[in-house]
Design an enzyme around this catalytic site. Structure first.
Site, mmCIF file in Angstrom:
data_model
loop_
_atom_site.group_PDB
_atom_site.id
_atom_site.type_symbol
_atom_site.label_atom_id
_atom_site.label_comp_id
_atom_site.label_asym_id
_atom_site.label_seq_id
_atom_site.Cartn_x
_atom_site.Cartn_y
_atom_site.Cartn_z
ATOM 1 N N LYS A 108 -27.433 -48.522 62.504
ATOM 2 C CA LYS A 108 -26.976 -48.570 61.105
ATOM 3 C C LYS A 108 -25.878 -49.619 61.011
ATOM 4 O O LYS A 108 -24.889 -49.571 61.756
ATOM 5 C CB LYS A 108 -26.436 -47.201 60.681
ATOM 6 C CG LYS A 108 -26.176 -47.098 59.191
ATOM 7 C CD LYS A 108 -27.462 -47.089 58.372
ATOM 8 C CE LYS A 108 -27.870 -45.693 57.983
ATOM 9 N NZ LYS A 108 -29.195 -45.672 57.342
ATOM 10 N N THR B 38 -31.011 -43.681 62.221
ATOM 11 C CA THR B 38 -29.854 -44.499 61.842
ATOM 12 C C THR B 38 -28.955 -43.706 60.896
ATOM 13 O O THR B 38 -27.738 -43.886 60.893
ATOM 14 C CB THR B 38 -30.276 -45.830 61.185
ATOM 15 O OG1 THR B 38 -30.874 -45.586 59.920
ATOM 16 C CG2 THR B 38 -31.228 -46.606 62.078
ATOM 17 N N HIS C 160 -15.139 -47.616 44.143
ATOM 18 C CA HIS C 160 -15.302 -46.181 44.386
ATOM 19 C C HIS C 160 -15.231 -45.851 45.876
ATOM 20 O O HIS C 160 -15.830 -46.531 46.705
ATOM 21 C CB HIS C 160 -16.649 -45.699 43.846
ATOM 22 C CG HIS C 160 -16.835 -45.976 42.383
ATOM 23 N ND1 HIS C 160 -16.022 -45.411 41.419
ATOM 24 C CD2 HIS C 160 -17.704 -46.752 41.721
ATOM 25 C CE1 HIS C 160 -16.417 -45.839 40.217
ATOM 26 N NE2 HIS C 160 -17.431 -46.664 40.381
HETATM 27 O O1 LIG Z 1 -10.710 -44.281 36.218
HETATM 28 C C1 LIG Z 1 -11.898 -44.104 35.855
HETATM 29 N N1 LIG Z 1 -12.290 -44.474 34.619
HETATM 30 C C2 LIG Z 1 -13.565 -44.297 34.160
HETATM 31 O O2 LIG Z 1 -13.891 -44.641 32.991
HETATM 32 C C3 LIG Z 1 -14.476 -43.701 35.047
HETATM 33 N N2 LIG Z 1 -15.785 -43.367 34.934
HETATM 34 C C4 LIG Z 1 -16.160 -42.836 36.115
HETATM 35 O O3 LIG Z 1 -17.324 -42.429 36.384
HETATM 36 N N3 LIG Z 1 -15.117 -42.791 36.973
HETATM 37 C C5 LIG Z 1 -14.044 -43.311 36.333
HETATM 38 N N4 LIG Z 1 -12.762 -43.536 36.720
#
Ligand SMILES: O=c1[nH]c(=O)c2[nH]c(=O)[nH]c2[nH]1
Length: 280
Positions: free
Chosen positions: A11, A56, A239
């Protein structure tokens, strides 16, 4: 007659983020981890028999689990532990190779960090018959808070699956552009001041959304820097998803905001402009 030559599998590029949060002063370790196994995997290729193949996906899971179980005192120590484990788990393997890239972060505060060496200073200048306009800026300023960020109370419809959270990682690669309303400016000092206000505001404020954090950062700039009339941001929400350890059959292995997968796309993109209020 074809014969199978050299082969290996694994991986590539698991983005493992480990937060050590035993005290209020968090530590961050940010890794890009690739593993591969080589050995007697002929049957998988030649007759489609996967009995000897450690998936993996399992290699990736082990990389995340070992960030907690073994810890990451150094990329070498972690890679040695992970490679040894993979070799042990796959009896057909003759060798396990683990490659690690580590990204360095500079500390901004107890639980706030900036990626080292990243950001780029920008400016856009227009000179017309009626005067000059100067927009200064920066891009690729990657910052992260390992706590002090929530996201909840949002609109929910039939497609919403996002869970509310009281404690998440907030990270972005900031693009900011600010317009000066004069050219009588010490440009270098002004740039340094804006960058410092942006970083210190990011580090010291609680975040209820990236939107709120941008507004706070922008407000701090236009409130404290008299020559700056407005500032605009473009901020990808980088994220970091908590890795789910609950499916692993390892006693006592929990993930209390310690091991995250850094996802590169898709990403939320939050953009706003903050203006200095016109004098009454
Ligand atoms: O700070 C965030 N604003 C968003 O508008 C948003 N939308 C989301 O899915 N996560 C987040 N986080």
């Amino acid at each position: 007659m074809a014969v199978l030559g050299e082969n290996r599998y694994g991986k590539a590029e698991s983005r493992v983020v480990r937060i050590v949060r035993d005290t209020p002063r968090h530590e961050i370790v940010d890794l890009n981890v690739s593993s591969s196994l080589r050995g007697d995997f002929d049957a998988a290729h030649v007759s489609g028999d996967q009995a000897a193949v450690l998936p993996t996906d399992t290699q990736k899971n082990t990389a995340f689990a070992y960030a907690k179980l073994h810890g990451v005192s150094s990329p070498e120590d972690y890679a040695l532990a992970l490679a040894s484990r993979l070799l042990e788990a796959a009896p057909a393997a003759a060798a396990a190779e683990v490659r690690v890239e580590q990204y360095a972060w500079d500390r901004l505060g107890q639980h706030a960090f900036a990626r080292r060496g990243g950001d780029v200073r920008t400016c856009e200048v227009t000179v017309s018959r009626s005067g000059a306009s100067v927009v200064s800026g920066l891009k690729d300023l990657v910052v992260l808070k390992s706590t002090g960020s929530e996201f909840k109370g949002f609109l929910v419809d039939e497609f919403t699956t996002l869970a509310e959270t009281d404690d998440r990682i907030l990270a972005t690669s900031l693009v900011a552009r600010w317009r000066h309303d004069t050219t009588d400016v010490d440009w270098n000092a002004s740039f340094d001041d804006v960058r410092e206000v942006l970083l210190s505001t990011f580090a010291t404020t609680y975040s209820r959304a990236l939107q709120e954090t941008l507004y706070l950062m922008g407000s701090a700039v236009v409130d404290t820097m008299p020559g700056i009339a407005e500032i605009s941001f473009s901020a990808p929400n980088k994220h970091h998803f908590l890795v789910d350890f609950s499916g692993f059959e390892v006693d006592g292995l929990t993930n209390d905001g310690e091991v995250f997968i850094a996802a590169d796309r898709p990403y939320g993109l939050i953009e706003c402009t903050v203006l200095r209020d016109a004098p009454a």
